[in-house]
Design a protein around this motif. Structure first.
Motif, PDB file in Angstrom:
ATOM      1  N   ALA A  92       0.580  -1.200  -0.104  1.00 51.12           N
ATOM      2  CA  ALA A  92      -0.088   0.124   0.032  1.00 51.12           C
ATOM      3  C   ALA A  92       1.079   1.195  -0.086  1.00 51.12           C
ATOM      4  CB  ALA A  92      -0.984   0.043   1.131  1.00 51.12           C
ATOM      5  N   ALA A  93       1.873   1.150   0.711  1.00 46.81           N
ATOM      6  CA  ALA A  93       2.907   2.506   0.778  1.00 46.81           C
ATOM      7  C   ALA A  93       3.437   2.667  -0.556  1.00 46.81           C
ATOM      8  CB  ALA A  93       3.800   1.895   1.824  1.00 46.81           C
ATOM      9  N   ALA A  94       3.761   1.430  -1.426  1.00 44.25           N
ATOM     10  CA  ALA A  94       4.271   1.689  -2.721  1.00 44.25           C
ATOM     11  C   ALA A  94       3.257   2.186  -3.642  1.00 44.25           C
ATOM     12  CB  ALA A  94       4.846   0.402  -3.298  1.00 44.25           C
ATOM     13  N   GLY A  95       2.044   2.284  -3.370  1.00 45.61           N
ATOM     14  CA  GLY A  95       0.976   3.057  -3.950  1.00 45.61           C
ATOM     15  C   GLY A  95       0.089   2.139  -4.784  1.00 45.61           C
ATOM     16  N   ILE A  96       0.123   0.804  -4.411  1.00 44.82           N
ATOM     17  CA  ILE A  96      -0.937  -0.055  -4.994  1.00 44.82           C
ATOM     18  C   ILE A  96      -2.107  -0.130  -4.227  1.00 44.82           C
ATOM     19  CG2 ILE A  96      -1.239  -2.721  -5.197  1.00 44.82           C
ATOM     20  CD1 ILE A  96       1.261  -2.115  -6.623  1.00 44.82           C
ATOM     21  N   LYS A  97      -3.049  -0.038  -5.150  1.00 43.35           N
ATOM     22  CA  LYS A  97      -4.347   0.211  -4.517  1.00 43.35           C
ATOM     23  C   LYS A  97      -5.466  -0.926  -4.387  1.00 43.35           C
ATOM     24  CE  LYS A  97      -4.155   4.908  -4.512  1.00 43.35           C
ATOM     25  NZ  LYS A  97      -3.101   4.980  -3.730  1.00 43.35           N
ATOM     26  N   ASN A  98      -5.045  -1.771  -4.925  1.00 39.89           N
ATOM     27  CA  ASN A  98      -6.049  -3.400  -5.005  1.00 39.89           C
ATOM     28  C   ASN A  98      -4.884  -4.367  -4.595  1.00 39.89           C
ATOM     29  OD1 ASN A  98      -8.577  -2.377  -6.309  1.00 39.89           O
ATOM     30  ND2 ASN A  98      -7.019  -1.690  -7.529  1.00 39.89           N
ATOM     31  N   ILE A  99      -5.234  -4.953  -3.114  1.00 39.50           N
ATOM     32  CA  ILE A  99      -4.361  -5.708  -2.440  1.00 39.50           C
ATOM     33  C   ILE A  99      -5.136  -7.031  -2.179  1.00 39.50           C
ATOM     34  CG2 ILE A  99      -2.411  -6.257  -0.908  1.00 39.50           C
ATOM     35  CD1 ILE A  99      -2.068  -3.179  -0.999  1.00 39.50           C
ATOM     36  N   GLU A 100      -5.255  -8.084  -2.709  1.00 35.38           N
ATOM     37  CA  GLU A 100      -6.024  -9.484  -2.398  1.00 35.38           C
ATOM     38  C   GLU A 100      -5.298  -9.819  -1.115  1.00 35.38           C
ATOM     39  OE1 GLU A 100      -8.237 -11.759  -5.230  1.00 35.38           O
ATOM     40  OE2 GLU A 100      -7.004 -13.231  -4.488  1.00 35.38           O
ATOM     41  N   SER A 101      -5.935  -9.977  -0.089  1.00 30.31           N
ATOM     42  CA  SER A 101      -5.123 -10.109   1.152  1.00 30.31           C
ATOM     43  C   SER A 101      -5.137 -11.300   2.004  1.00 30.31           C
ATOM     44  CB  SER A 101      -5.408  -8.813   2.176  1.00 30.31           C
ATOM     45  OG  SER A 101      -5.374  -7.626   1.546  1.00 30.31           O
ATOM     46  N   ALA A 102      -6.192 -12.082   1.706  1.00 32.36           N
ATOM     47  CA  ALA A 102      -6.301 -13.290   2.510  1.00 32.36           C
ATOM     48  C   ALA A 102      -7.199 -14.188   1.623  1.00 32.36           C
ATOM     49  CB  ALA A 102      -6.961 -12.816   3.776  1.00 32.36           C
ATOM     50  N   SER A 103      -7.455 -15.409   1.997  1.00 35.35           N
ATOM     51  CA  SER A 103      -8.528 -16.190   1.581  1.00 35.35           C
ATOM     52  C   SER A 103      -9.117 -16.954   2.996  1.00 35.35           C
ATOM     53  CB  SER A 103      -7.927 -17.282   0.423  1.00 35.35           C
ATOM     54  OG  SER A 103      -7.309 -18.289   1.060  1.00 35.35           O
ATOM     55  N   PHE A 104     -10.324 -17.258   2.578  1.00 33.00           N
ATOM     56  CA  PHE A 104     -11.120 -18.009   3.655  1.00 33.00           C
ATOM     57  C   PHE A 104     -11.563 -19.324   2.880  1.00 33.00           C
ATOM     58  CE2 PHE A 104     -11.520 -14.819   6.790  1.00 33.00           C
ATOM     59  CZ  PHE A 104     -11.158 -13.612   6.204  1.00 33.00           C
ATOM     60  N   VAL A 105     -10.523 -19.984   2.587  1.00 31.28           N
ATOM     61  CA  VAL A 105     -10.731 -21.413   2.165  1.00 31.28           C
ATOM     62  C   VAL A 105     -10.728 -22.322   3.349  1.00 31.28           C
ATOM     63  CG1 VAL A 105     -10.102 -20.809  -0.144  1.00 31.28           C
ATOM     64  CG2 VAL A 105      -8.424 -21.800   1.460  1.00 31.28           C
ATOM     65  N   GLU A 142     -19.147 -16.323   5.321  1.00 29.19           N
ATOM     66  CA  GLU A 142     -19.661 -15.717   6.883  1.00 29.19           C
ATOM     67  C   GLU A 142     -18.551 -15.493   7.750  1.00 29.19           C
ATOM     68  OE1 GLU A 142     -22.703 -15.035   7.484  1.00 29.19           O
ATOM     69  OE2 GLU A 142     -23.684 -15.685   5.829  1.00 29.19           O
ATOM     70  N   THR A 143     -17.425 -16.218   7.655  1.00 24.40           N
ATOM     71  CA  THR A 143     -16.328 -15.782   8.637  1.00 24.40           C
ATOM     72  C   THR A 143     -15.680 -14.576   7.912  1.00 24.40           C
ATOM     73  OG1 THR A 143     -15.967 -18.144   8.477  1.00 24.40           O
ATOM     74  CG2 THR A 143     -14.390 -16.772   9.340  1.00 24.40           C
ATOM     75  N   LYS A 145     -17.088 -12.120   6.562  1.00 19.94           N
ATOM     76  CA  LYS A 145     -17.743 -11.091   6.685  1.00 19.94           C
ATOM     77  C   LYS A 145     -17.753 -10.295   8.139  1.00 19.94           C
ATOM     78  CE  LYS A 145     -22.503 -11.052   7.096  1.00 19.94           C
ATOM     79  NZ  LYS A 145     -24.070 -11.390   6.508  1.00 19.94           N
ATOM     80  N   LYS A 146     -17.120 -11.033   9.035  1.00 16.37           N
ATOM     81  CA  LYS A 146     -17.303 -10.536  10.365  1.00 16.37           C
ATOM     82  C   LYS A 146     -15.798  -9.832  10.432  1.00 16.37           C
ATOM     83  CE  LYS A 146     -19.304 -14.692  12.475  1.00 16.37           C
ATOM     84  NZ  LYS A 146     -18.960 -15.942  12.593  1.00 16.37           N
ATOM     85  N   CYS A 147     -15.091  -9.643   9.423  1.00 22.98           N
ATOM     86  CA  CYS A 147     -13.777  -8.972   9.296  1.00 22.98           C
ATOM     87  C   CYS A 147     -13.917  -7.563   8.426  1.00 22.98           C
ATOM     88  CB  CYS A 147     -12.657  -9.749   8.525  1.00 22.98           C
ATOM     89  SG  CYS A 147     -12.363 -11.361   9.426  1.00 22.98           S
ATOM     90  N   ASN A 148     -14.842  -7.042   8.296  1.00 20.87           N
ATOM     91  CA  ASN A 148     -15.222  -5.683   7.824  1.00 20.87           C
ATOM     92  C   ASN A 148     -14.795  -5.562   6.135  1.00 20.87           C
ATOM     93  OD1 ASN A 148     -16.027  -3.100   7.769  1.00 20.87           O
ATOM     94  ND2 ASN A 148     -14.112  -2.440   9.119  1.00 20.87           N
ATOM     95  N   ILE A 149     -15.052  -6.819   5.653  1.00 19.01           N
ATOM     96  CA  ILE A 149     -14.429  -6.733   3.973  1.00 19.01           C
ATOM     97  C   ILE A 149     -15.524  -6.096   3.364  1.00 19.01           C
ATOM     98  CG2 ILE A 149     -13.395  -8.941   4.236  1.00 19.01           C
ATOM     99  CD1 ILE A 149     -16.023 -10.224   2.913  1.00 19.01           C
ATOM    100  N   GLU A 150     -14.982  -5.454   2.225  1.00 19.32           N
ATOM    101  CA  GLU A 150     -15.903  -4.590   1.240  1.00 19.32           C
ATOM    102  C   GLU A 150     -15.859  -5.355  -0.004  1.00 19.32           C
ATOM    103  OE1 GLU A 150     -13.719  -1.042   1.176  1.00 19.32           O
ATOM    104  OE2 GLU A 150     -14.441  -0.216   2.919  1.00 19.32           O
ATOM    105  N   GLU A 151     -15.047  -6.365  -0.339  1.00 16.96           N
ATOM    106  CA  GLU A 151     -14.967  -7.080  -1.838  1.00 16.96           C
ATOM    107  C   GLU A 151     -14.691  -8.486  -1.649  1.00 16.96           C
ATOM    108  OE1 GLU A 151     -13.179  -4.660  -5.155  1.00 16.96           O
ATOM    109  OE2 GLU A 151     -12.481  -6.633  -5.849  1.00 16.96           O
TER     110      GLU A 151
END
Ligand SMILES: CC(C)(COP(=O)([O-])OP(=O)([O-])OC[C@H]1O[C@@H](n2cnc3c(N)ncnc32)[C@H](O)[C@@H]1OP(=O)([O-])[O-])[C@@H](O)C(=O)NCCC(=O)NCCSC(=O)C[C@@](C)(O)CC(=O)[O-]
Length: 368
Positions: A92-105, A142-143, A145-151
């Motif tokens: 994010a500090a380098a300027g990347i605006k979309n960072i897929e950050s985790a998976s809930f598999v 469902e898991t 969603k409890k983490c305040n996700i937007e996408e």
């Protein structure tokens, strides 16, 4: 103007905005077919061979970074949560605006991603940065969603063999499950992105018909996806096969709703991207330091490296708003942790030679 039939497929469509922006030029002596609506100047058909990206006035290209998810899911050594989070902060500090950050598999399937909740809850979010997460089913949704996700991102396979290995179900069953997830997310006001994997070949089924990929892409849009990312999961694509695929896909949607996701197994990532840009693609997935791969796709290696992508785009005059010096540092950070050199040629080549991002841009574009 004499219009002759094109000698080579495929034709591509360049919209009026792109023509005006100067993104595309046509080399007159090579024209096989040009057709411009004189009133609107809206649509021109060129054969792909005639169109060159001049790029001086190219709009920004959206980079969708997948290193923290697609990258780290494939590492044998578990990457602690704080390292994952620090990597995301550096991106994010380098300027990347979309960072897929985790998976809930399922953690039984991919242990490396089992700390999705901790990652998403402890992340310091930068305003204007999107932190999507990968979701396989309603349980994962469902898991998350409890983490305040937007996408979220859902990911049906383009082939039966890979669907069975990756999702433990058929393509059709996978689509049904993902529809349940997408329906719920749409209801909850959460953006949905779709992936189709193995779009240019499957490690189990071999070549895949572009028509099959087009049908799955259409289904993802009908579920409410705002964008579909076409994944060359095992990196077997070439500029030629990308053109064949794109021709089929732009028949069912517009290129601004598509992303390309190339693994660089055969070293074709950037040339594949250039083929995609000819069709007006606006979003590209990439992974810091070329990390990546899927544990269930035999032979898959890392994604197109973000450092290589950004350097390439600066060379074309495309403003990515990404600071390459900081990006290289982010790549070094995770590579050092993993105790292996970055799989990005640009990262290795730039080394510590540049302290100033502007100097790298000048070199990439050969600006005197
Ligand atoms: C889809 C499943 C879950 C089916 O896996 P399954 O074993 O058929 O699922 P199940 O419903 O029978 O459940 C089995 C167990 O897992 C649990 N479970 C079930 N779901 C979850 C969940 N979400 N979170 C936590 N736990 C879960 C569930 O509760 C149960 O636990 P048990 O009762 O045995 O204790 C599994 O196959 C899976 O997780 N697959 C994902 C594999 C994966 O992550 N692959 C890599 C990502 S895809 C990729 O990289 C390609 C892409 C997107 O990047 C594009 C490209 O590169 O081209």
């Amino acid at each position: 103007m004499n219009i002759t039939e094109p000698k080579y497929p495929p034709k591509i469509i360049v919209t009026g905005d792109l023509i005006k922006s100067g993104l595309y030029i046509c080399i007159p002596e090579n024209i096989n077919k040009v057709k411009i609506d004189d009133k609107t100047k809206d649509v021109a058909l060129f054969t792909a061979e005639n169109v060159y990206n001049t790029s001086s006035a190219v709009p920004e290209l959206r980079i969708y970074e997948v290193g923290a998810r697609d990258g780290l899911q494939n590492e044998s050594k578990f990457v602690p949560t704080d390292i994952k989070i620090e990597l995301i902060h550096k991106l994010a500090a380098a300027g990347i605006k979309n960072i897929e950050s985790a998976s809930f598999v399922s953690p039984k399937w991919v242990e490396q991603m089992s700390d999705g909740t901790e990652v998403m809850k402890n992340l310091k979010r930068t305003s204007g940065v999107n932190y999507p997460v990968l979701i396989p089913n309603l349980k994962g949704y469902e898991t998350a969603k409890k983490c305040n996700i937007e996408e979220i991102a859902i990911f049906p396979a383009g082939s039966e063999g890979f669907s069975q290995k990756n999702l433990n179900c058929s393509v059709e069953e996978g689509l049904k499950r993902f529809k349940l997830v997408a329906d719920q997310a749409v209801k909850d006001g959460i953006r949905v992105r779709g992936y189709v994997s193995c779009v240019l070949g499957c490690p189990y089924d071999g070549p895949i018909s572009p028509k099959t990929i087009a049908r799955i892409t259409e289904e993802l849009f009908s579920m409410g996806c705002y964008e579909v990312s076409l994944g060359d999961t095992i990196g077997v694509g070439t500029a030629g096969s990308v053109r064949k695929l794109m021709k089929e896909i732009v028949a069912v949607t517009t290129p601004d709703k598509l992303a390309l996701h190339f693994h660089d197994t055969y070293g074709q990532g950037l040339s594949n991207l250039l083929a995609g840009l000819e069709f007006g693609i606006k979003t590209v997935d990439s992974s810091i330091s070329g990390l990546g791969g899927c544990p269930f796709a035999r032979g898959a290696s890392g994604n197109l490296a973000t450092e290589d992508l950004v350097y390439f785009l600066y060379g074309l005059g495309v403003n990515t708003n990404v600071d390459l010096v900081k990006l290289v540092e982010a790549g070094r950070y995770i590579s050092n942790f993993l105790a292996k050199p970055p799989a990005s040629k640009v990262n290795l080549a730039l080394g510590d030679r540049f302290k100033n991002h502007e100097d790298i841009i000048k070199m990439a574009a050969c600006t005197v």
